[in-house]
Scaffold this motif. Structure first.
Motif, PDB file in Angstrom:
ATOM      1  N   GLU A   6       0.827  -1.201   0.000  1.00 34.25           N
ATOM      2  CA  GLU A   6       0.000   0.000   0.000  1.00 34.25           C
ATOM      3  C   GLU A   6       0.867   1.259   0.000  1.00 34.25           C
ATOM      4  O   GLU A   6       1.992   1.250   0.511  1.00 34.25           O
ATOM      5  N   TRP A  36     -10.186  -3.417   0.697  1.00 37.65           N
ATOM      6  CA  TRP A  36      -9.538  -2.456   1.595  1.00 37.65           C
ATOM      7  C   TRP A  36     -10.195  -2.591   2.971  1.00 37.65           C
ATOM      8  O   TRP A  36     -11.431  -2.646   3.068  1.00 37.65           O
ATOM      9  N   CYS A  96      -4.613  -3.246   2.368  1.00 39.06           N
ATOM     10  CA  CYS A  96      -5.062  -3.854   1.136  1.00 39.06           C
ATOM     11  C   CYS A  96      -4.969  -5.368   1.287  1.00 39.06           C
ATOM     12  O   CYS A  96      -4.023  -5.878   1.913  1.00 39.06           O
TER      13      CYS A  96
END
Length: 124
Positions: A6, A36, A96
């Motif tokens: 990320e 997410w 993520c």
């Protein structure tokens, strides 16, 4: 196996915007549904948004619906989270996650691969 990283977090004032990116490497990115999640200090990791392999289906937590947008670019092996109208309660570490398959789950324990997270801080 896929590796995700990320980026894009930071400090922003309430009402501002940030765009998070999640770059993936390894096996075919388009084989993975992506999600997410976020975790504030002392709280559980919560679902934020998810997207199907093709990008044709997206899902959002009620708390971010209308403010956040998830998207992906399979040619760039990247998934994005555009965050607008940020609020102090959006402050958290954002993660993520990836899982092989078409349907993007909302439960964190359904994902197999995770990044290390990026800090988002929204000041009042």
């Amino acid at each position: 196996q896929v590796h995700v990283v990320e980026s894009g977090g930071g400090l922003v004032q309430a009402g501002g915007s940030l765009r998070l990116s999640c770059a993936a490497s390894g096996r075919t990115f388009s084989s993975y549904a992506m999600g997410w999640f976020r975790q504030a200090p002392g709280k559980e990791r919560d679902f934020v948004a998810a997207i199907s392999r093709s990008g044709g289906a997206t899902y959002y937590a009620d708390s971010v619906k209308g403010r956040f947008t998830i998207s992906r670019d399979n040619a760039k092996n990247t998934v994005y989270l555009q965050m607008n109208s940020l609020k102090p309660e959006d402050t958290a570490v954002y993660y993520c996650a990836a899982v092989e398959g078409g349907y993007p789950p909302k439960r964190a324990n359904s994902y197999d691969y995770w990044g290390q997270g990026t800090q988002v801080t929204v000041s009042a």
